[in-house]
Design an enzyme around this catalytic site. Structure first.
Site, PDB file in Angstrom:
ATOM      1  N   GLU A   1       7.269  99.494 -22.482  1.00  0.00           N
ATOM      2  CA  GLU A   1       8.598  99.280 -21.904  1.00  0.00           C
ATOM      3  C   GLU A   1       8.919 100.373 -20.884  1.00  0.00           C
ATOM      4  O   GLU A   1       9.809 101.204 -21.100  1.00  0.00           O
ATOM      5  CB  GLU A   1       9.646  99.269 -23.022  1.00  0.00           C
ATOM      6  CG  GLU A   1       9.441  98.162 -24.048  1.00  0.00           C
ATOM      7  CD  GLU A   1      10.343  98.312 -25.264  1.00  0.00           C
ATOM      8  OE1 GLU A   1      11.100  99.312 -25.313  1.00  0.00           O
ATOM      9  OE2 GLU A   1      10.291  97.458 -26.153  1.00  0.00           O
TER      10      GLU A   1
ATOM     11  N   CYS B   1      37.255 115.984  -9.047  1.00  0.00           N
ATOM     12  CA  CYS B   1      38.069 117.049  -9.639  1.00  0.00           C
ATOM     13  C   CYS B   1      37.591 117.371 -11.051  1.00  0.00           C
ATOM     14  O   CYS B   1      38.306 117.175 -12.043  1.00  0.00           O
ATOM     15  CB  CYS B   1      39.536 116.624  -9.633  1.00  0.00           C
ATOM     16  SG  CYS B   1      40.674 117.976  -9.972  1.00  0.00           S
TER      17      CYS B   1
END
Length: 452
Positions: free
Chosen positions: A297, A370
């Site tokens: 995978e 921020c």
């Protein structure tokens, strides 16, 4: 190897070092930084920044290298791409055309894979917290197998399969308690992690699965982490699962499949990239004599190096008290979360050939969000860059756009696909108005007061 920069990691790679490790990128005197055969400045001119760019030819080449390494080792595993790494339909379709299936971890990813044309028979469903509705969807679609991660999930899936009149093909995801040696937030195979079935309980639970109605146990799955470049953890985990297969067969129970998971790492800073040939050798050494079907995978290894994030220096801000200056980019942690989340290191290259040869300096590369965590690297050694300079953040094809958000009301960036010498937009930049298009304000809130 940890997915972070240690104080002892040594000097940063140079522009030349970063390019040498990435043959799909090149620096041209006139065109600047080029991905495959497309100048990245041309994309930035047309689309703006920040913009994600992926290389289709690079992706195909990496898939073929991985599949070829398996064939050279005499292995023919089913290859299921980890959709969580990059879920754009174009990426899924490119890989599906190469023969890849999909490893999904939610109902949304399952539907996305099907929308990209991946056959249900080439989809596996992993994940520690599948809902009943998601399991019903997997049953209805008839996917290759569900990787069951707990005794509780096993009982739930059996009941759902019986109610639907279907048989669920399953593996049991085993937690082998093997340390992959990666960052603590991307390891998944330790006994303290939430994933999988404890190794000591797996044989008994497999026997229980054989007896439960509506289930067809096929074998075992495992996944021990991400950004793995050494083979010792893989071999230890595969050896433990091989012992489990033998123990279960000794009890007269059939085992026909081992899903080896993913996690193969890439070169982000100065690591040696995880080797598909070495992985194939580890699989063959520990599992090759078991007479089982195999699956892998891959995620990051396939798509990570194929992508870059284009950005622009908004402002060069002087550092405090003689400390390094700040380069404030227009990309931010809401675009590329990995440095803030995992302390991940991403190479940074100027798009301009002229910028690339400027004297180097130590700088703090940050975004405008921020949050103090909105940083792409502290004390990075880069050529001197002024306001307006464009850069590419490297190896962002995996866990980049797919983890983006609109925090600070920042629209999602555009996405572009390059294929050789051609390119096209594959997702438009999100209009700012779309950020509140789905908001609903109750009538009882009342209108906002009139402005002055």
């Amino acid at each position: 190897m940890a997915d972070l920069t240690s104080p002892l990691a040594g000097p940063d790679p140079t522009v030349g070092d970063l390019l040498a490790a990435r043959p799909h990128l090149s620096m041209h005197a006139l065109d600047g930084l080029v991905l495959e055969d497309v100048p990245l400045n041309a994309i930035a001119d047309a689309v703006g920044t920040p913009t994600w760019v992926m290389g289709a030819a690079t992706l195909r080449a990496r898939y073929r290298r991985l599949a070829g390494a398996m064939r050279d080792a005499g292995l023919t595993p089913s290859i299921y791409f980890a959709v969580k790494a990059n879920d754009h339909l174009a990426i899924l379709q490119i890989l599906a055309a190469e023969g890849a299936g999909a490893d999904v971890v939610s109902g949304g990813e399952l539907r996305r894979a099907r929308a990209a044309g991946v056959p249900a028979s080439r989809i596996v469903f992993s994940g520690v917290g599948k809902t009943a509705d998601e399991l019903r969807l997997a049953l209805a679609e008839g996917i290759a197998h569900v990787a069951v991660e707990s005794a509780e999930e096993l009982e739930i899936l059996s009941a759902l399969a019986v109610a639907a009149g279907r048989t669920a093909r399953i593996t049991l995801r085993v937690n082998p308690d093997v340390d992959a040696g990666t960052h603590e937030k991307i390891t998944t195979g330790l006994s303290t992690n939430k994933f999988g079935i404890p190794y000591a309980h797996a044989a008994d639970l497999y026997a229980r699965a054989v007896d439960l109605p509506g289930l067809l146990p096929l074998g075992f799955s495992l996944h021990i982490g991400s950004q793995i470049v050494a083979m010792a953890p893989y071999r230890a985990a595969f050896a433990r699962v091989a012992g489990l297969v033998r123990a279960v067969r000794a009890r007269g129970l059939p085992v026909e499949l081992v899903d080896c998971g993913g996690g193969l790492g890439i070169c982000q800073r100065d690591e040696i990239e995880g080797s598909p040939a070495a992985l194939a050798g580890a699989i063959r050494a520990e599992l090759g004599e078991l007479d089982v079907r195999l699956a892998i995978e891959p995620g990051r290894w396939l798509v990570g190096p194929t992508g870059v994030l284009l950005s622009r220096v908004i402002l060069r801000k002087a550092g405090f008290d003689g400390r390094p200056p700040f380069l404030i980019l227009d990309a931010a942690m809401n675009d590329l979360m990995r440095p803030s989340l995992y302390d991940a290191w991403h190479g940074i290259l100027p798009l301009s050939a002229r910028d690339a040869v400027q004297p180097v300096e130590s700088v703090n590369v940050v975004g405008p969000v921020c949050e103090s965590a909105d940083s792409f690297g502290q004390g990075r050694t880069l050529p001197r860059l002024e306001d307006g300079a464009r850069v590419a953040l490297l190896d962002t094809g995996a866990y980049g756009m797919v983890m983006s958000s609109t925090y600070n009301a920042r629209p999602m960036a555009a996405q572009v696909l390059v294929d050789g010498g051609r390119w096209t937009i594959i997702r438009d930049r999100q209009p700012v108005e779309a950020l509140w298009a789905a908001d609903r304000v109750p009538d009882w809130v009342g209108p906002a007061p009139a402005g002055d």
